[in-house]
Design a protein around this motif. Sequence first.
Motif, PDB file in Angstrom:
ATOM      1  N   LEU A   1      70.288  47.636  68.077  1.00 50.82           N
ATOM      2  CA  LEU A   1      69.681  47.996  69.365  1.00 50.82           C
ATOM      3  C   LEU A   1      68.514  47.085  69.677  1.00 50.82           C
ATOM      4  N   ARG A   2      67.680  46.889  68.685  1.00 51.86           N
ATOM      5  CA  ARG A   2      66.489  46.070  68.927  1.00 51.86           C
ATOM      6  C   ARG A   2      66.861  44.638  69.307  1.00 51.86           C
ATOM      7  N   ASN A   3      67.852  44.109  68.595  1.00 50.18           N
ATOM      8  CA  ASN A   3      68.294  42.752  68.927  1.00 50.18           C
ATOM      9  C   ASN A   3      68.828  42.678  70.349  1.00 50.18           C
ATOM     10  N   LYS A   4      69.624  43.687  70.717  1.00 49.15           N
ATOM     11  CA  LYS A   4      70.183  43.721  72.067  1.00 49.15           C
ATOM     12  C   LYS A   4      69.078  43.789  73.115  1.00 49.15           C
ATOM     13  N   LEU A   5      68.061  44.577  72.825  1.00 53.02           N
ATOM     14  CA  LEU A   5      66.954  44.705  73.776  1.00 53.02           C
ATOM     15  C   LEU A   5      66.209  43.390  73.922  1.00 53.02           C
ATOM     16  N   GLU A   6      65.993  42.718  72.809  1.00 55.44           N
ATOM     17  CA  GLU A   6      65.292  41.426  72.857  1.00 55.44           C
ATOM     18  C   GLU A   6      66.095  40.418  73.681  1.00 55.44           C
ATOM     19  N   GLU A   7      67.399  40.438  73.465  1.00 57.37           N
ATOM     20  CA  GLU A   7      68.284  39.531  74.209  1.00 57.37           C
ATOM     21  C   GLU A   7      68.231  39.829  75.687  1.00 57.37           C
ATOM     22  N   SER A   8      68.422  41.133  76.003  1.00 55.33           N
ATOM     23  CA  SER A   8      68.614  41.509  77.399  1.00 55.33           C
ATOM     24  C   SER A   8      67.315  41.705  78.167  1.00 55.33           C
ATOM     25  N   GLN A   9      66.219  41.907  77.489  1.00 58.39           N
ATOM     26  CA  GLN A   9      64.940  42.090  78.174  1.00 58.39           C
ATOM     27  C   GLN A   9      63.906  41.137  77.589  1.00 58.39           C
ATOM     28  N   PRO A  10      64.147  39.844  77.714  1.00 55.59           N
ATOM     29  CA  PRO A  10      63.268  38.883  77.035  1.00 55.59           C
ATOM     30  C   PRO A  10      61.860  38.829  77.591  1.00 55.59           C
ATOM     31  N   THR A  11      61.659  39.384  78.784  1.00 49.74           N
ATOM     32  CA  THR A  11      60.312  39.336  79.366  1.00 49.74           C
ATOM     33  C   THR A  11      59.465  40.536  78.986  1.00 49.74           C
ATOM     34  N   HIS A  12      60.052  41.423  78.206  1.00 49.16           N
ATOM     35  CA  HIS A  12      59.322  42.625  77.815  1.00 49.16           C
ATOM     36  C   HIS A  12      59.001  42.650  76.335  1.00 49.16           C
ATOM     37  N   LEU A  13      58.026  43.461  76.015  1.00 47.56           N
ATOM     38  CA  LEU A  13      57.621  43.611  74.615  1.00 47.56           C
ATOM     39  C   LEU A  13      58.469  44.712  73.996  1.00 47.56           C
ATOM     40  N   ILE A  14      59.240  44.351  73.003  1.00 46.26           N
ATOM     41  CA  ILE A  14      60.094  45.334  72.341  1.00 46.26           C
ATOM     42  C   ILE A  14      59.380  45.889  71.105  1.00 46.26           C
ATOM     43  N   PRO A  15      59.346  47.212  70.971  1.00 47.00           N
ATOM     44  CA  PRO A  15      58.648  47.795  69.822  1.00 47.00           C
ATOM     45  C   PRO A  15      59.270  47.351  68.500  1.00 47.00           C
TER      46      PRO A  15
END
Lengths: 387, 402
Positions: A89-103
């Motif tokens: 999930l975290r990897n997917k979030l980093e990929e798909s929301q690169p402009t945001h800070l992922i916890p």
Amino acid sequence: AIQDLSLPNGTPVDTSSPASSSSLLNRLQLDDDLDGETRDLFVTVDDPKKHVCTMETYITYRVTTKTTRAEFDLPEYSVRRRYQDFDWLRNKLEESQPTHLIPPLPEKFVVKGVVDRFSEEFVETRRKALDKFLKRITDHPVLSFNEHFNVFLTAKDLNAYKKQGMALLSKMGESVKYVTGGYKLRSRPLEFAAIGEYLDTFSLKLGTIDRIAQRIIKEQLEYLVELREYGPVYSTWGGLEVELSEPLEGVSACIGNCCTALEELSEDMTEDFLPVLREYILYSESMKNVLKKRDQVQAEYEAKLEAVALKKEDRPKVPTDVEKCQDRVECFNADLKADMERWQNNKRQDFRQLLMGMADKNIQYYEKCLTAWESIIPLLQDKPETK
Amino acid sequence: MEDCLAKKMEITVSEAEKRTGRNAMNMQETYTAYLIETRAIESQGEGQCAPMDSLWRRYSEFELLRNYLSVTYPHIVVPPLPEKRADFVWHKLSADNMDPDFVERRRIGLENFLLRVASHPVLCQDKIFYSFLTQEGGWKEMVNETGFQLKADSRLKALNATFRVKNPDKRFTELKHYSDELQSVISHLLRVRARVADRLYGVYKVHGNYGRVFSEWSAIEKEMGDGLQSAGHHMDVYAASIDDILEEEEHYADQLKEYLFYAEALRAVCRKHELMQYDLEMAAQDLTSKKQQCEELATGTVRTFSLKGMTSKLFGQETPEQREAKIKVLEEQIQEGEEQLKSKNLEGRDFVKSAWADIERFKEQKNHDLKEALISYAVMQISMCKKGIQVWTNAKECFSKM
């Protein structure tokens, strides 16, 4: 108009909320966290269970979702997930929301033999961290609407969904984690340079605090070793005496109680304090990477702008390609700034709670010891009946 | 305790001073001298204070006094002196005899010693003790003139030598065993306590590092800054507080040490009984064998093998006159021996009686003192806990304002 957001390498970006309105949303929803009434998504991680299979043994956690959001088909979900799934999930979030800070997630690897992956303490510490991870996403006005997050919370068979994503990945042929463009930024804008410097010092200080806390725990355990030898000597002495027997036994028991209290303090600090510090250090690291990505997006824009300027073409209109870059930079900056503000606020609350918790644990330790010693005063002062 | 000196006279060891002088081998040495101040206590309190007398004594003179008392009153559990060298130290304490903290604790210990002697119903009446307190010059000569060194039983010092005593008073045997165990357990306690103090010191001091890092961190924070900074200050306070806490605990350690050394004094009394009993039994044995010899000579029967008997067989019997002379000598010796045995018996019984009386007194004193020591230790711990709660509560408040 909804802008076409894509990374320079063409990877599609989640467009569930337009970038310009997302930062607006961010600003409007900053106070949402504290207002339970406007919350429409609740996620919890609990109930760890051990699974023993032929190939491996692993732990799964129950992820429970309660929501009124339209994006969810049902109001409630309950699924089982393992660490791998959170990592995905975290990897997917980093990929798909690169402009945001992922916890951050708690550390993936543990040194075998040093830490027992299946001990109650380890599993509980991890569960808390995973719960925090999902709650932070839940509280984020953009990330909480992410499609992968939705699937993570709801899908019965996550692996099937994962395989779809893998197929897409192999088509890309290159890592989508990082923006590759090979552009070098000349100078970071002041406000982002300030954030970068802040994060550098911040993670440095946290590292120092982590070391100090570990050192204290170590010293406390060494103190405990001596105390465990100390208490029983009073008991031995009591065995030699007649009139002093009870008082000496009392002191021995008292020291024993203090040992127990100290053990609890050290355990609490290890399980509750240290992991949160480390989480924030990991958070800082990933945030610095987002800053670097931002730099590259800006660098690309500036390079392309320069290239156009060099051509010295008498065009009144800036080419759309350069315009797109400019939008990308502005959206990234807006998202990042909004996330930073949110992050600062959450950080303050988290540390306030963490440090108050540390103070509390120490207060409780001393209160337990105080009770023990106060209770033996009457025993020590007791006058024996005249024989 | 009605007529003891402590009630009539105020005794303090008020000062300690470094001195240099020449020792017996004319070599320069540094030592500490202690000021003993005495003042008569006015019972009616007329508002007029008696004048204060004072004189200086060094540790070796205290030792001389104690040796004198131990030899002169072997049936008394003589109060011990504070330790000669710093022992059971934890790393922050100096093992140096010249260290001011050690000197200070020794000063207190010496005062305590004098007060113990002055409160003892028997010891307080001793003239040498009184002179120690009041007569500056010529005291050493006075002590030596008593010839107490000659009375000293060197066997008392040979702690490990065993004397096969057939009929010791069981109470003394048990007591000697107790004093051995007591020495062992208090030594162990003091050793571990020193290690505990060391570790506790480490725990507190590391917290001081929080002070610095919170301060540095607060510099980059806006809203959190003040809270962090002030919390850091409390961590510094916490780290610094351990010094006073452990200094106070040294007094507790000193109280334990006194009884560690008291155990030795107790053992000495038991030992003395053992030796007296041994001498008694030897004397009785000697008397018995002399009586037997006498009988053999008189009746001409040899019941026991003796070299003399063999030689007389080899080299001829003695004349009747020689035999008569021998019998006479033996009879004199036997009479002497019987008188000696009688007085030794009496001595022995007196010793047991008076020693046991002092032992009972000592037991009560020990139970009282150690109880007080344990109470004061508990009070110290309570105080330490309360300080801890205070500091962390203050820190918590600072954190809450972050």
